[in-house]
Design a protein around this motif. Structure first.
Motif, short mmCIF file in Angstrom:
data_model
loop_
_atom_site.label_atom_id
_atom_site.label_comp_id
_atom_site.label_asym_id
_atom_site.label_seq_id
_atom_site.Cartn_x
_atom_site.Cartn_y
_atom_site.Cartn_z
N GLY A 133 -3.25 40.52 -18.66
CA GLY A 133 -4.37 40.77 -20.00
C GLY A 133 -4.92 39.05 -19.97
N ILE A 134 -3.68 37.93 -20.10
CA ILE A 134 -4.25 36.41 -19.88
C ILE A 134 -5.37 36.17 -19.15
N MET A 135 -5.60 36.72 -18.26
CA MET A 135 -6.90 36.08 -17.36
C MET A 135 -7.75 37.07 -17.66
N ASP A 136 -7.75 38.04 -18.87
CA ASP A 136 -9.29 37.78 -19.04
C ASP A 136 -9.71 37.29 -20.67
N VAL A 137 -8.92 36.09 -21.13
CA VAL A 137 -8.88 35.74 -22.17
C VAL A 137 -9.89 34.69 -22.29
N ALA A 138 -11.22 34.29 -22.93
CA ALA A 138 -11.89 32.92 -22.61
C ALA A 138 -12.24 32.50 -24.21
N LEU A 139 -11.01 31.68 -24.75
CA LEU A 139 -11.29 30.82 -25.32
C LEU A 139 -12.70 30.01 -25.96
N ASP A 140 -13.21 30.02 -27.03
CA ASP A 140 -14.73 28.86 -27.41
C ASP A 140 -14.32 28.24 -28.16
N THR A 178 -0.38 36.45 -25.44
CA THR A 178 -1.42 35.92 -24.64
C THR A 178 -2.47 34.64 -25.21
N VAL A 179 -2.64 34.33 -26.00
CA VAL A 179 -3.63 33.14 -26.70
C VAL A 179 -2.98 31.91 -25.78
N ALA A 180 -1.68 31.60 -26.36
CA ALA A 180 -0.42 30.66 -26.02
C ALA A 180 -0.98 29.95 -24.14
N SER A 181 -0.79 31.44 -23.52
CA SER A 181 -0.56 30.95 -21.28
C SER A 181 -2.41 30.68 -21.80
N ALA A 182 -3.05 31.22 -22.08
CA ALA A 182 -4.64 31.73 -22.32
C ALA A 182 -5.33 29.72 -22.54
N TRP A 183 -3.73 29.38 -22.86
CA TRP A 183 -4.58 27.98 -23.99
C TRP A 183 -3.78 26.86 -22.61
#
Length: 351
Positions: A299-306, A269-274
């Motif tokens: 759930g990828i669309m729910d992750v906001a990296l800081d 999920t984090v890899a795709s969110a990046w």
């Protein structure tokens, strides 16, 4: 939180996660057709309403067509209209020298029949060999079908910067390019992203989880030996080797895991969110073998990296050696490590 939709062209909006179709094409295990259609609809219900397929993905256009028909029958035409389907036009290598307007029309008509629709939402064009010059003509013919109303949007797949520039210079109104993009492979950023920005071309990205390598399953695991389980793993293991090898890959996984734990999600999920955060990226294309995968992918669309997340990931990427060059250049060398595993004539006998 990431925006969950993206306007790819005026009035045409897609979900930022696209359900990939390659895993349904065989080569990844047997497919239960009825269950596959049910899973495609579960993906829709999870909020992933855009699907990717191709003329060369055996049986996948028909499966998505069946899912669209079931949606229409069970929930009405309005529901079915919310399902966006992107296909590809991939002429066989052996046909490139004598490709014709009728050939292009034939593949588009075939996709219309299989997908049970009167207009294709997006057709993405691929060309195996730049030494054969017919790709601009073929894009012109595809654009004529857009003018006729058989195709809504036209895009490309895996063109490098100079050849994409050539197509754009010919006046073809490209909206997108499908390409490989991941924390392991940032070739699109080398030069193509700048051209795409100048011309309003968005990226639809496959490989964001590297065929499953970018997942918790491979964390703290010994380097796999050949033969690998499927062609997808073979392909992406080469990318890992180019990135810097198994040890650096494990460092990347540990970093992604730390970020994932902060967000309560998994490595994939984090890899795709990046990837979704990179310039010109409209969406990531992710495969799913079942309904659980579909729900996780949404759930990828729910992750906001800081900023801290990005810095930690960037510190590992800075140690990488590659892959180098322009988009898909390594894969086009039919005698090289990457190109020699490709299948180049997948439409033969089907049209």
């Amino acid at each position: 939180m990431t925006e969950k939709s993206f306007e790819l062209s005026p009035g045409y909006t897609i979900s930022r996660v696209i359900r990939g179709g390659w895993q349904l094409a065989g080569g990844h295990g047997a497919i239960d057709r009825e269950q596959a259609v049910t899973d495609l609809i579960a993906t829709f219900d999870a909020g992933i309403r855009t699907y990717d397929c191709a003329d060369i993905y055996t049986g996948v256009e028909e499966l998505i067509g069946a899912a669209r028909l079931r949606l229409a029958n069970e929930r009405g035409l309005d529901a079915a209209a919310k399902m966006k389907v992107h296909t590809k036009l991939v002429p066989d290598l052996e046909r490139l020298a004598n490709i014709s307007r009728d050939y292009v029309r034939g593949i588009v008509d075939q996709s219309l029949r299989r997908l049970k629709t009167e207009r294709l939402d997006l057709v993405q064009f691929h060309w195996w060999d730049y030494a054969l010059p017919g790709y601009v003509d073929a894009m012109d013919w595809l654009n004529d079908l857009r003018s006729e109303g058989k195709v809504r949007n036209v895009g490309t797949t895996n063109f490098d910067t100079p050849h994409l520039a050539e197509i754009l210079a010919a006046g073809v109104p490209l909206v997108s390019q499908q390409l490989q993009y991941s924390v392991l492979d940032q070739r699109p950023a080398n030069s193509l992203a700048a051209l795409a920005k100048q011309n309003g071309v968005s990226f639809l990205c496959y490989g964001s989880v590297a065929g499953g390598f970018l997942s918790d399953r491979w964390l703290d695991v010994a380097e796999p030996q050949t033969p690998l389980e499927n062609r997808s793993l073979v392909k992406y293991k080469l990318i890992i080797d180019d990135f810097g090898g198994w040890e650096l890959f494990q460092e990347l996984l540990r970093t992604l895991k730390a970020v994932a734990d902060r967000h309560g999600v998994d490595i994939a999920t984090v890899a795709s969110a990046w990837v979704l955060e990179q310039p010109q990226v409209a969406a990531v294309i992710v495969g799913a073998r079942n309904q659980a995968h579909a729900l996780a992918n949404a759930g990828i669309m729910d992750v906001a990296l800081d900023a801290e997340d990005r810095a930690r990931i960037a510190a590992v990427i800075e140690q990488s050696r590659g892959p180098l060059g322009d988009v898909y250049t390594l894969e086009r060398d039919r005698h090289g490590r990457h190109g020699s595993i490709m299948h180049y004539n997948l439409n033969a006998g089907r049209i």
